[in-house]
Design a protein around this motif. Structure first.
Motif, PDB file in Angstrom:
ATOM      1  N   PRO A  85       0.761  -1.351   0.058  1.00 22.76           N
ATOM      2  CA  PRO A  85       0.141   0.150   0.017  1.00 22.76           C
ATOM      3  C   PRO A  85       0.655   1.322   0.074  1.00 22.76           C
ATOM      4  O   PRO A  85       0.280   2.282  -0.711  1.00 22.76           O
ATOM      5  CB  PRO A  85      -0.821  -0.164   1.186  1.00 22.76           C
ATOM      6  N   GLU A 142       1.870   2.085  -3.239  1.00 22.52           N
ATOM      7  CA  GLU A 142       0.821   2.654  -4.268  1.00 22.52           C
ATOM      8  C   GLU A 142       0.683   4.150  -4.081  1.00 22.52           C
ATOM      9  O   GLU A 142       0.167   4.917  -4.788  1.00 22.52           O
ATOM     10  CB  GLU A 142      -0.396   1.840  -4.136  1.00 22.52           C
ATOM     11  N   VAL A 143       1.248   4.723  -2.897  1.00 21.70           N
ATOM     12  CA  VAL A 143       1.207   5.984  -2.508  1.00 21.70           C
ATOM     13  C   VAL A 143       2.180   6.924  -3.132  1.00 21.70           C
ATOM     14  O   VAL A 143       2.027   8.157  -3.550  1.00 21.70           O
ATOM     15  CB  VAL A 143       0.889   6.262  -0.950  1.00 21.70           C
ATOM     16  N   TYR A 170       5.670  11.599  -6.644  1.00 22.50           N
ATOM     17  CA  TYR A 170       6.108  10.227  -6.576  1.00 22.50           C
ATOM     18  C   TYR A 170       7.598  10.239  -6.211  1.00 22.50           C
ATOM     19  O   TYR A 170       8.347  11.166  -7.263  1.00 22.50           O
ATOM     20  CB  TYR A 170       5.796   9.442  -7.973  1.00 22.50           C
ATOM     21  N   ASP A 222       5.176  13.767   2.678  1.00 19.82           N
ATOM     22  CA  ASP A 222       4.796  12.678   2.096  1.00 19.82           C
ATOM     23  C   ASP A 222       4.342  11.388   2.826  1.00 19.82           C
ATOM     24  O   ASP A 222       3.466  10.543   2.722  1.00 19.82           O
ATOM     25  CB  ASP A 222       6.001  12.234   1.232  1.00 19.82           C
ATOM     26  N   ARG A 266       1.004  11.700   3.807  1.00 22.08           N
ATOM     27  CA  ARG A 266       0.009  11.110   2.940  1.00 22.08           C
ATOM     28  C   ARG A 266      -0.118   9.679   3.056  1.00 22.08           C
ATOM     29  O   ARG A 266      -1.280   9.141   2.318  1.00 22.08           O
ATOM     30  CB  ARG A 266       0.597  11.230   1.385  1.00 22.08           C
ATOM     31  N   ILE A 267       0.804   8.925   3.584  1.00 17.39           N
ATOM     32  CA  ILE A 267       0.523   7.552   3.930  1.00 17.39           C
ATOM     33  C   ILE A 267      -0.480   7.312   5.213  1.00 17.39           C
ATOM     34  O   ILE A 267      -1.119   6.637   5.133  1.00 17.39           O
ATOM     35  CB  ILE A 267       2.009   6.853   4.591  1.00 17.39           C
ATOM     36  N   ASP A 268      -0.422   8.321   6.111  1.00 18.41           N
ATOM     37  CA  ASP A 268      -1.304   8.095   7.112  1.00 18.41           C
ATOM     38  C   ASP A 268      -2.729   8.496   6.720  1.00 18.41           C
ATOM     39  O   ASP A 268      -3.508   7.969   7.241  1.00 18.41           O
ATOM     40  CB  ASP A 268      -0.844   9.236   8.266  1.00 18.41           C
ATOM     41  N   ASP A 269      -2.901   9.663   5.913  1.00 17.50           N
ATOM     42  CA  ASP A 269      -4.141  10.014   5.179  1.00 17.50           C
ATOM     43  C   ASP A 269      -4.611   8.815   4.322  1.00 17.50           C
ATOM     44  O   ASP A 269      -5.784   8.706   4.183  1.00 17.50           O
ATOM     45  CB  ASP A 269      -3.831  11.184   4.140  1.00 17.50           C
ATOM     46  N   ALA A 270      -3.748   7.958   3.998  1.00 22.22           N
ATOM     47  CA  ALA A 270      -4.514   6.994   3.086  1.00 22.22           C
ATOM     48  C   ALA A 270      -4.754   5.743   3.979  1.00 22.22           C
ATOM     49  O   ALA A 270      -5.152   4.387   3.509  1.00 22.22           O
ATOM     50  CB  ALA A 270      -3.282   6.288   2.213  1.00 22.22           C
ATOM     51  N   ASN A 271      -4.604   5.793   5.447  1.00 21.28           N
ATOM     52  CA  ASN A 271      -4.912   5.041   6.374  1.00 21.28           C
ATOM     53  C   ASN A 271      -4.371   3.763   6.301  1.00 21.28           C
ATOM     54  O   ASN A 271      -4.634   2.678   6.543  1.00 21.28           O
ATOM     55  CB  ASN A 271      -6.518   4.512   6.350  1.00 21.28           C
ATOM     56  N   ILE A 272      -2.709   3.817   5.977  1.00 22.56           N
ATOM     57  CA  ILE A 272      -2.112   2.419   5.913  1.00 22.56           C
ATOM     58  C   ILE A 272      -1.462   2.522   7.224  1.00 22.56           C
ATOM     59  O   ILE A 272      -0.855   3.233   7.940  1.00 22.56           O
ATOM     60  CB  ILE A 272      -0.759   2.762   4.994  1.00 22.56           C
TER      61      ILE A 272
END
Length: 549
Positions: A348, A351-352, A477, A525, A528-534
């Motif tokens: 995951p 993918e971010v 990216y 950045d 952003r991983i946290d925002d994606a709930n990973i």
């Protein structure tokens, strides 16, 4: 394996989550920490630890149950080392969610958020944990005339007169270790494998004698046992004051015989790879042990230090330099835990943050290999300084663990590249390099309180400076520059090996200060991983009932 967000919905617990700052004096340094807001607390994902036990005998299953009992004792001792009295602390917390979060962190400090307190009023975590008096200064410690003060297996306390006193673990935790020793002897009686039997007997004696050398040697001699038990005071990550003291932990392991057979050849390449290290010859004169082993396991129980915060997915032991010189070391790959982190976290994240054109190079085989060779690479390089400053661990003190993890990271990749050139491992180097970058994003989230987190940041910043990692602001990216990877890898390898060989404490401190922090841009950045709930890491459903025992 559902996602578990611990402490969500605790906003009503205002007495525990306030915005005020608290501080506590430890030694020569005053530190201030604030209690983070609820939505800044770490997310974990559940994972159930199981293994195929169908081939185990009745005695072996009984042995596993007793090993889990011993592990629970290790867990209780680690609570004392990391915080203090577990029961009174847990009982003082108001909600089940908060209690569970404290259990995951073995105290009121968030291990994956740089040890920030998540319970109001507790103050900053003492950097010496409970291994030393909280009010002890480094000057006071240096004046203490006791050669056991820097032992791996002692605590420093104050006596009735307020003077510093050194106490062996066997005395400080006598009640717990007496019980653990008895249980290990019961395990030994059940063991049919002679190597395992000898190890369990010697480890039982070590709990009482405070001398782990012979039991470490016996653990190295085990070759055919399907069950393994890593137990005792082992790693020194918890002691951030000096890096001397070891923490209690336990892993109960079931060996994957088929995978282990595939891996056994790689350790034999260590002497050859040592000679080829990209550093001056004087930093690679030590010969790696020739009896090193590399095996794969399913882990069925974690306890103590290895279960605190981020969970270990590979092991390289023993840490005793004397054992390494005589026997080498054993590398244990925890396959089921590794698969959990790959599928639920690493993929995951890629993918971010990883450019879509390179995502096909994120593979489990590369993740497994990078992790595996990280552990093997602990056997490369140098254990003793070249200028009479003693062992690298003693010379670099609290920075030793972070730099050693950094060395293993970079030399693990070096091993992959060299073995790939020799045709000994399959796949494309692009797979290993890209998965290596994604792995940094996974591990750096463990924060600066973790030796692995600091090591990952040093590596990330160094590689980015050398153009091996590139960032496109328009897309957000990251990409790997494959042509520059080997150059950056060799440069960082030489730097770390030189710092270790020279026992250059100041040089390492400067490296940690300049490269061991998360930059503002990188933090955006990671957000952003946290925002994606990973999730950041895993918590385990484990125990006798889970195993059907």
């Amino acid at each position: 394996m559902k996602k578990t967000t611990l402490l969500v919905g605790l906003a009503f617990g205002a007495s525990f989550f306030t915005g005020c700052a608290t501080s506590e004096q430890h030694g020569d340094k005053q530190e201030v920490a604030s209690v983070p807001k609820v939505d800044h607390l770490v997310d974990y994902t559940d994972f159930t630890l199981t293994a195929d036990l169908s081939k185990l005998s009745s005695n072996q299953k009984k042995m596993i149950k007793k090993m889990i009992q011993v592990s629970e004792i290790m867990d209780n001792i680690f609570w004392k080392q990391a915080y203090g009295d577990k029961n009174s602390f847990i009982e003082s917390l108001k909600t089940p969610e908060l209690k569970r979060y404290a259990e995951v962190n073995y105290g009121p400090w968030d291990r994956l958020q740089d040890n920030r307190p998540f319970v109001d009023g507790v103050g900053t975590k003492p950097i010496g944990a409970n291994f030393y008096p909280k009010d002890m200064t480094k000057e006071e410690f240096s004046k203490l005339q006791n050669q056991e003060k820097s032992s791996l297996y002692t605590v420093v306390i104050r006596d009735s007169r307020g003077e510093l006193k050194v106490v062996p673990y066997s005395k400080e935790y006598k009640a717990e270790l007496d019980k653990a020793s008895s249980l290990l002897l019961e395990c030994a009686q059940l063991a049919k494998d002679p190597g395992l039997k000898k190890y369990l007997e010697l480890r039982a004696k070590a709990f009482l004698s405070n001398d782990y050398f012979q039991s470490d040697l016996a653990w190295m001699d085990m070759k055919t046992n399907p069950i393994d038990f890593v137990v005792g005071p082992i790693e020194n990550y918890e002691d951030k004051l000096y890096g001397y003291k070891t923490s209690f932990e336990g892993y109960v392991l079931i060996k994957d015989m088929e995978w282990s057979k595939k891996l056994e050849k790689f350790a034999s390449f260590l002497p050859e790879l040592q000679k080829g290290l990209p550093v001056e010859n004087k930093y690679k004169t030590e010969l790696p042990g020739t009896d090193s082993q590399l095996n794969a396991y399913d882990v069925v129980y974690y306890a103590g230090d290895c279960n605190a915060g981020s969970k270990t997915i590979a092991i390289n032991l023993p840490n005793d330099e004397r054992v390494q010189e005589q026997k080498g070391s054993r590398r244990l790959q925890l396959k089921n835990a590794m698969r959990a982190k790959y599928e639920k976290i690493l993929v995951p994240i890629s993918e971010v943050l990883i450019d879509p054109s390179q995502r096909q190079h994120i593979t489990f085989d590369a993740f497994f290999a990078n992790t595996m060779f990280h552990e093997v690479a602990h056997g490369l390089g140098i254990k003793g300084t070249i200028n009479g400053r003693g062992t690298v661990r003693k010379a670099l003190k609290e920075h030793a663990s972070a730099l050693e993890e950094g060395k293993a990271d970079i030399l693990g990749l070096y091993m992959v590249s060299q073995l790939h050139k020799k045709g000994e491992i399959d796949g494309k180097m692009e797979d290993y390099y890209t998965t290596f970058l994604a792995g940094i994003f996974r591990s750096v989230r463990f924060g600066a309180a973790s030796a692995h987190g600091v090591a990952n940041m040093i590596r990330f910043n160094f590689f980015k400076e050398h153009g091996a990692f590139q960032y496109d602001e328009a897309s957000g990216y990251y990409m790997v520059n494959y042509e520059k990877m080997e150059e950056a890898m060799n440069a960082l390898s030489a730097k770390i090996l030189t710092l270790q060989g020279n026992g250059d404490y100041q040089g390492v401190a400067e490296l940690v200060k300049s490269h061991g922090k998360i930059t503002y841009d990188l933090q955006k950045d990671l957000d952003r991983i946290d925002d994606a709930n990973i999730p950041t890491d895993v918590i385990f459903n484990q125990g006798v009932e889970v195993l059907g025992l």
